[in-house]
Design a protein around this motif. Structure first.
Motif, PDB file in Angstrom:
ATOM      1  N   ALA A  65       0.941  -1.134   0.151  1.00 39.31           N
ATOM      2  CA  ALA A  65      -0.179  -0.052  -0.048  1.00 39.31           C
ATOM      3  C   ALA A  65       0.960   1.165  -0.123  1.00 39.31           C
ATOM      4  N   ALA A  66       0.287   2.373  -0.349  1.00 39.77           N
ATOM      5  CA  ALA A  66       1.169   3.723  -0.268  1.00 39.77           C
ATOM      6  C   ALA A  66       1.772   4.053   0.854  1.00 39.77           C
ATOM      7  N   VAL A  67       2.816   4.327   0.926  1.00 33.61           N
ATOM      8  CA  VAL A  67       3.675   5.065   2.138  1.00 33.61           C
ATOM      9  C   VAL A  67       3.626   6.423   1.913  1.00 33.61           C
ATOM     10  N   THR A  68       3.367   7.109   3.171  1.00 30.19           N
ATOM     11  CA  THR A  68       3.377   8.679   3.141  1.00 30.19           C
ATOM     12  C   THR A  68       4.483   9.016   4.127  1.00 30.19           C
ATOM     13  N   LEU A  69       5.633   9.877   3.801  1.00 28.94           N
ATOM     14  CA  LEU A  69       6.531  10.160   4.908  1.00 28.94           C
ATOM     15  C   LEU A  69       6.026  11.759   5.115  1.00 28.94           C
ATOM     16  N   ARG A  70       5.484  11.958   6.326  1.00 26.54           N
ATOM     17  CA  ARG A  70       4.848  13.209   6.507  1.00 26.54           C
ATOM     18  C   ARG A  70       5.792  14.372   6.636  1.00 26.54           C
ATOM     19  N   LYS A  71       5.339  15.560   6.367  1.00 24.65           N
ATOM     20  CA  LYS A  71       6.207  16.910   6.584  1.00 24.65           C
ATOM     21  C   LYS A  71       6.476  16.737   7.895  1.00 24.65           C
ATOM     22  N   GLY A  72       7.698  16.992   8.120  1.00 21.69           N
ATOM     23  CA  GLY A  72       8.281  17.029   9.703  1.00 21.69           C
ATOM     24  C   GLY A  72       9.019  15.802  10.378  1.00 21.69           C
ATOM     25  N   THR A  73       8.614  14.944   9.266  1.00 18.27           N
ATOM     26  CA  THR A  73       9.705  13.600   9.629  1.00 18.27           C
ATOM     27  C   THR A  73      10.846  14.160   9.810  1.00 18.27           C
ATOM     28  N   ARG A  74      11.670  13.514  11.163  1.00 23.22           N
ATOM     29  CA  ARG A  74      13.015  13.735  11.525  1.00 23.22           C
ATOM     30  C   ARG A  74      13.956  12.874  11.145  1.00 23.22           C
ATOM     31  N   VAL A  75      14.981  13.398  10.633  1.00 20.39           N
ATOM     32  CA  VAL A  75      16.039  12.506  10.212  1.00 20.39           C
ATOM     33  C   VAL A  75      17.400  13.014  10.859  1.00 20.39           C
ATOM     34  N   ARG A  76      18.218  12.555  11.221  1.00 19.37           N
ATOM     35  CA  ARG A  76      19.525  13.039  12.185  1.00 19.37           C
ATOM     36  C   ARG A  76      20.679  12.178  11.803  1.00 19.37           C
ATOM     37  N   THR A  77      21.777  12.746  12.274  1.00 20.55           N
ATOM     38  CA  THR A  77      23.094  11.976  12.284  1.00 20.55           C
ATOM     39  C   THR A  77      23.317  10.948  13.165  1.00 20.55           C
ATOM     40  N   ALA A  78      24.084  10.110  13.090  1.00 17.27           N
ATOM     41  CA  ALA A  78      24.517   8.958  13.953  1.00 17.27           C
ATOM     42  C   ALA A  78      24.937   9.056  15.326  1.00 17.27           C
ATOM     43  N   SER A  79      25.383  10.370  15.611  1.00 16.49           N
ATOM     44  CA  SER A  79      25.737  10.692  16.841  1.00 16.49           C
ATOM     45  C   SER A  79      24.928  10.596  18.061  1.00 16.49           C
ATOM     46  N   VAL A  80      25.224   9.987  19.068  1.00 18.80           N
ATOM     47  CA  VAL A  80      24.401   9.656  20.078  1.00 18.80           C
ATOM     48  C   VAL A  80      24.114  10.943  21.016  1.00 18.80           C
ATOM     49  N   THR A  81      25.381  11.557  21.134  1.00 22.25           N
ATOM     50  CA  THR A  81      25.442  12.605  22.258  1.00 22.25           C
ATOM     51  C   THR A  81      24.589  14.007  21.498  1.00 22.25           C
ATOM     52  N   GLU A  82      25.190  14.303  20.579  1.00 24.51           N
ATOM     53  CA  GLU A  82      24.736  15.649  20.022  1.00 24.51           C
ATOM     54  C   GLU A  82      24.331  15.613  18.519  1.00 24.51           C
ATOM     55  N   PRO A  83      23.261  14.793  18.099  1.00 28.18           N
ATOM     56  CA  PRO A  83      22.912  14.594  16.668  1.00 28.18           C
ATOM     57  C   PRO A  83      22.601  15.932  15.975  1.00 28.18           C
ATOM     58  N   ALA A  84      22.964  16.109  14.755  1.00 32.28           N
ATOM     59  CA  ALA A  84      22.166  17.286  14.201  1.00 32.28           C
ATOM     60  C   ALA A  84      20.980  16.653  13.322  1.00 32.28           C
ATOM     61  N   VAL A  85      19.884  17.545  13.982  1.00 29.12           N
ATOM     62  CA  VAL A  85      18.496  16.823  13.538  1.00 29.12           C
ATOM     63  C   VAL A  85      18.094  17.808  12.204  1.00 29.12           C
ATOM     64  N   PHE A  86      17.519  17.059  11.281  1.00 32.27           N
ATOM     65  CA  PHE A  86      16.780  17.754  10.277  1.00 32.27           C
ATOM     66  C   PHE A  86      15.395  17.191  10.310  1.00 32.27           C
ATOM     67  N   GLN A  87      14.541  18.081   9.499  1.00 32.58           N
ATOM     68  CA  GLN A  87      12.980  17.786   9.378  1.00 32.58           C
ATOM     69  C   GLN A  87      12.695  17.909   7.763  1.00 32.58           C
ATOM     70  N   LEU A  88      11.731  17.105   7.470  1.00 32.62           N
ATOM     71  CA  LEU A  88      11.373  16.783   6.042  1.00 32.62           C
ATOM     72  C   LEU A  88      10.435  18.094   5.999  1.00 32.62           C
ATOM     73  N   LEU A  89      10.580  18.965   4.708  1.00 35.74           N
ATOM     74  CA  LEU A  89       9.748  20.104   4.499  1.00 35.74           C
ATOM     75  C   LEU A  89       8.483  19.996   3.724  1.00 35.74           C
ATOM     76  N   ALA A  90       8.296  18.838   3.220  1.00 34.79           N
ATOM     77  CA  ALA A  90       7.093  18.507   2.367  1.00 34.79           C
ATOM     78  C   ALA A  90       6.688  16.880   2.444  1.00 34.79           C
ATOM     79  N   ASP A  91       5.496  16.630   2.367  1.00 36.60           N
ATOM     80  CA  ASP A  91       5.246  15.218   2.372  1.00 36.60           C
ATOM     81  C   ASP A  91       5.547  14.512   0.993  1.00 36.60           C
ATOM     82  N   LEU A  92       6.042  13.277   1.335  1.00 43.01           N
ATOM     83  CA  LEU A  92       6.650  12.470   0.293  1.00 43.01           C
ATOM     84  C   LEU A  92       5.701  11.095   0.167  1.00 43.01           C
TER      85      LEU A  92
END
Length: 232
Positions: A65-92
């Motif tokens: 079935a279709a999969v929607t990645l919502r706006k605001g979904t968070r992706v980050r670097t692998a660092s455990v202590t201080e990861p750089a966090v990014f967010q998706l700007l539009a639905d995919l």
């Protein structure tokens, strides 16, 4: 006594020189003084900027079935202590049965914030936003009497204009200002402020370092799906 007078004179001269230096744009070294000086010219120094990058999201298998990645979904670097966090700007959206279940979307080094304040009905209200650094132009404001529009100042605002202004201090902390009822309408009810924080040099991550995707993902039927992410 001579040494005492010399010491006091030296201290006073030091502070006088410091005040003289901080009173001029060309020689000032403190950000709060530069903000105050340039405000006299109608200029506001730019604040923190948020890095953006195209991230590639890959499903482990073609979705049933279709999969929607919502706006605001968070992706980050692998660092455990201080990861750089990014967010998706539009639905995919990955359509059902996609032969190549790979989509690309823009992510931004920022986090969405929302704060609620109760209006006291008084003129010249000011509310401070706790998250820093504030990203310029990201604030949207709604109150009980409607949506508000950002302006640089209230000089051109009338009593019926729902306007707000943003003041940013030397620590990139923002405050939302409202009018006095003559220049700018006084907000009523609950004031809702949505804005973004983040940015700065921390967002200059290397290629291939955005590797983590927060939260479980499901398709339209609620079945879990496995998604990986990277920034080529």
């Amino acid at each position: 006594l001579v040494e005492l007078y010399a010491f006091v004179g030296d201290v006073l001269a030091f502070y006088q020189d410091n005040q003289a230096r901080e009173s001029r744009i060309a020689t000032s070294t403190q950000r709060k003084n530069l903000i105050a000086l340039t405000k006299l010219l109608g200029f506001r120094p730019a604040g923190a900027k948020a890095a953006t990058v195209d991230a590639v999201f890959s499903l482990a298998a073609a979705p049933i079935a279709a999969v929607t990645l919502r706006k605001g979904t968070r992706v980050r670097t692998a660092s455990v202590t201080e990861p750089a966090v990014f967010q998706l700007l539009a639905d995919l959206i990955v359509p059902a049965g996609a032969a190549s279940p790979i989509v690309t979307g823009s992510v931004e080094h920022s986090e969405s914030q929302e704060e609620l304040f109760a209006s006291n009905g008084l003129p010249n209200q000011e509310v401070a936003l706790p998250a820093t650094p504030f990203l310029d132009g990201s604030a949207t404001v709604t109150a009980g009497n409607g949506d508000y529009l950002e302006v640089q100042n209230f000089l051109g605002s009338t009593a019926t204009d729902r306007h707000f202004a943003v003041v940013i201090d030397q620590n990139d902390r923002a405050a939302i200002l409202f009018g006095n009822g003559v220049n700018g309408t006084i907000p009523s009810g609950t004031i809702t402020v949505r804005y973004k924080s983040g940015g700065g040099a921390k967002g200059n991550v290397n290629a291939g370092t955005l590797q983590k995707l927060d939260g479980p993902l499901t398709d339209e039927n609620g079945s879990p799906v496995t998604v990986s992410v990277t920034n080529p």
